[in-house]
Design a protein around this motif. Structure first.
Motif, PDB file in Angstrom:
ATOM      1  N   LEU A  44       0.821  -1.211   0.000  1.00  0.00           N
ATOM      2  CA  LEU A  44       0.000   0.000   0.000  1.00  0.00           C
ATOM      3  C   LEU A  44       0.856   1.262   0.000  1.00  0.00           C
ATOM      4  N   THR A  45       2.074   1.170   0.504  1.00  0.00           N
ATOM      5  CA  THR A  45       3.016   2.283   0.360  1.00  0.00           C
ATOM      6  C   THR A  45       3.350   2.476  -1.114  1.00  0.00           C
ATOM      7  N   LEU A  46       3.524   1.357  -1.820  1.00  0.00           N
ATOM      8  CA  LEU A  46       3.748   1.410  -3.271  1.00  0.00           C
ATOM      9  C   LEU A  46       2.558   2.078  -3.967  1.00  0.00           C
ATOM     10  N   VAL A  47       1.344   1.748  -3.532  1.00  0.00           N
ATOM     11  CA  VAL A  47       0.141   2.370  -4.105  1.00  0.00           C
ATOM     12  C   VAL A  47       0.193   3.878  -3.901  1.00  0.00           C
ATOM     13  N   GLY A  48       0.510   4.302  -2.694  1.00  0.00           N
ATOM     14  CA  GLY A  48       0.598   5.738  -2.416  1.00  0.00           C
ATOM     15  C   GLY A  48       1.657   6.427  -3.266  1.00  0.00           C
ATOM     16  N   ASP A  49       2.806   5.783  -3.388  1.00  0.00           N
ATOM     17  CA  ASP A  49       3.876   6.344  -4.212  1.00  0.00           C
ATOM     18  C   ASP A  49       3.451   6.440  -5.676  1.00  0.00           C
ATOM     19  N   ARG A  50       2.857   5.360  -6.184  1.00  0.00           N
ATOM     20  CA  ARG A  50       2.424   5.328  -7.583  1.00  0.00           C
ATOM     21  C   ARG A  50       1.313   6.350  -7.832  1.00  0.00           C
ATOM     22  N   PRO A  74       3.483  -2.530 -11.547  1.00  0.00           N
ATOM     23  CA  PRO A  74       2.097  -2.979 -11.606  1.00  0.00           C
ATOM     24  C   PRO A  74       1.144  -1.800 -11.499  1.00  0.00           C
ATOM     25  N   PHE A  75      -0.049  -1.956 -12.074  1.00  0.00           N
ATOM     26  CA  PHE A  75      -1.059  -0.923 -11.971  1.00  0.00           C
ATOM     27  C   PHE A  75      -1.535  -0.838 -10.523  1.00  0.00           C
ATOM     28  N   ILE A  76      -1.974   0.337 -10.130  1.00  0.00           N
ATOM     29  CA  ILE A  76      -2.420   0.559  -8.750  1.00  0.00           C
ATOM     30  C   ILE A  76      -3.462  -0.475  -8.338  1.00  0.00           C
ATOM     31  N   VAL A  77      -4.452  -0.690  -9.180  1.00  0.00           N
ATOM     32  CA  VAL A  77      -5.528  -1.617  -8.820  1.00  0.00           C
ATOM     33  C   VAL A  77      -5.008  -3.040  -8.625  1.00  0.00           C
ATOM     34  N   GLU A  78      -3.983  -3.432  -9.358  1.00  0.00           N
ATOM     35  CA  GLU A  78      -3.399  -4.764  -9.181  1.00  0.00           C
ATOM     36  C   GLU A  78      -2.736  -4.894  -7.817  1.00  0.00           C
ATOM     37  N   VAL A  79      -2.056  -3.845  -7.401  1.00  0.00           N
ATOM     38  CA  VAL A  79      -1.374  -3.876  -6.106  1.00  0.00           C
ATOM     39  C   VAL A  79      -2.399  -3.899  -4.970  1.00  0.00           C
ATOM     40  N   ILE A  80      -3.443  -3.094  -5.092  1.00  0.00           N
ATOM     41  CA  ILE A  80      -4.499  -3.084  -4.072  1.00  0.00           C
ATOM     42  C   ILE A  80      -5.149  -4.463  -3.984  1.00  0.00           C
ATOM     43  N   THR A  82      -3.875  -7.373  -4.753  1.00  0.00           N
ATOM     44  CA  THR A  82      -2.933  -8.311  -4.139  1.00  0.00           C
ATOM     45  C   THR A  82      -2.907  -8.147  -2.619  1.00  0.00           C
ATOM     46  N   ALA A  83      -2.832  -6.900  -2.156  1.00  0.00           N
ATOM     47  CA  ALA A  83      -2.775  -6.642  -0.713  1.00  0.00           C
ATOM     48  C   ALA A  83      -4.054  -7.110  -0.025  1.00  0.00           C
ATOM     49  N   MET A  84      -5.197  -6.781  -0.605  1.00  0.00           N
ATOM     50  CA  MET A  84      -6.472  -7.148   0.019  1.00  0.00           C
ATOM     51  C   MET A  84      -6.703  -8.658  -0.014  1.00  0.00           C
ATOM     52  N   ALA A  85      -6.316  -9.309  -1.109  1.00  0.00           N
ATOM     53  CA  ALA A  85      -6.477 -10.768  -1.198  1.00  0.00           C
ATOM     54  C   ALA A  85      -5.620 -11.460  -0.141  1.00  0.00           C
ATOM     55  N   GLY A  86      -4.397 -10.992   0.026  1.00  0.00           N
ATOM     56  CA  GLY A  86      -3.512 -11.580   1.031  1.00  0.00           C
ATOM     57  C   GLY A  86      -4.060 -11.421   2.434  1.00  0.00           C
ATOM     58  N   MET A  87      -4.569 -10.230   2.760  1.00  0.00           N
ATOM     59  CA  MET A  87      -5.137 -10.000   4.082  1.00  0.00           C
ATOM     60  C   MET A  87      -6.404 -10.824   4.277  1.00  0.00           C
ATOM     61  N   GLY A  88      -7.216 -10.931   3.229  1.00  0.00           N
ATOM     62  CA  GLY A  88      -8.433 -11.734   3.333  1.00  0.00           C
ATOM     63  C   GLY A  88      -8.128 -13.190   3.620  1.00  0.00           C
ATOM     64  N   GLU A  89      -7.121 -13.711   2.945  1.00  0.00           N
ATOM     65  CA  GLU A  89      -6.759 -15.121   3.125  1.00  0.00           C
ATOM     66  C   GLU A  89      -6.252 -15.398   4.537  1.00  0.00           C
ATOM     67  N   VAL A  90      -5.254 -14.647   4.982  1.00  0.00           N
ATOM     68  CA  VAL A  90      -4.701 -14.924   6.316  1.00  0.00           C
ATOM     69  C   VAL A  90      -5.668 -14.496   7.414  1.00  0.00           C
ATOM     70  N   GLY A  91      -6.470 -13.463   7.145  1.00  0.00           N
ATOM     71  CA  GLY A  91      -7.480 -13.064   8.121  1.00  0.00           C
ATOM     72  C   GLY A  91      -8.507 -14.160   8.334  1.00  0.00           C
ATOM     73  N   GLY A  92      -8.912 -14.810   7.252  1.00  0.00           N
ATOM     74  CA  GLY A  92      -9.845 -15.925   7.354  1.00  0.00           C
ATOM     75  C   GLY A  92      -9.245 -17.110   8.090  1.00  0.00           C
ATOM     76  N   GLN A  93      -7.986 -17.394   7.804  1.00  0.00           N
ATOM     77  CA  GLN A  93      -7.300 -18.493   8.492  1.00  0.00           C
ATOM     78  C   GLN A  93      -7.223 -18.217   9.996  1.00  0.00           C
TER      79      GLN A  93
END
Length: 131
Positions: A44-50, A74-80, A82-93
């Motif tokens: 998300l820091t990358l998103v802010g920078d981009r 990567p495009f901003i939306v791709e990075v967002i 990726t970040a949200m999918a990763g948090m969703g996965e480990v958050g669910g676990q």
């Protein structure tokens, strides 16, 4: 303090007992959540920078077509995503592991539902070993 203990913005102290993470799946999933949170901060820091770079380009007079055609990846939306999918996965676990740990400690399904702010049916799904 040890470098391992202070890596990233969310310091994790070492377990009090060696091997505790292996014996405690909830702790292991919580540790994975910390690691993913650190990765999400990086992304998300990358998103802010981009996004800041795109704002500067637009203010400098570049058209949106010129900005998009530059193909800065990567495009901003791709990075967002990726970040949200990763948090969703480990958050669910973590939520599943936490529900199972509470149930193993004798907390009732209705009480877990109340603690989590979800239905009893949702807790039953979290406790299902097939998930």
């Amino acid at each position: 303090m040890d470098d391992d203990q202070q890596a990233g913005p969310f310091p994790v102290p070492p377990p009090r007992s060696p091997g505790l993470e292996v014996a405690d799946p909830t702790l292991a999933s919580l540790t994975a959540l910390v690691a993913q949170a650190e990765e999400s901060v990086r992304l998300l820091t990358l998103v802010g920078d981009r996004a800041g770079a795109l704002v500067r380009r637009r203010l400098a007079g570049d058209s949106y077509t010129e900005i998009i055609e530059s193909k800065e990846r990567p495009f901003i939306v791709e990075v967002i995503t990726t970040a949200m999918a990763g948090m969703g996965e480990v958050g669910g676990q973590y939520r599943r592991a936490q529900a199972r740990a509470l149930r193993a400690e004798g907390v009732s399904v209705p009480d877990i539902a109340r603690l989590f702010g979800v239905s009893r049916q949702r807790v039953s799904a979290l406790l299902d070993d097939r998930v």
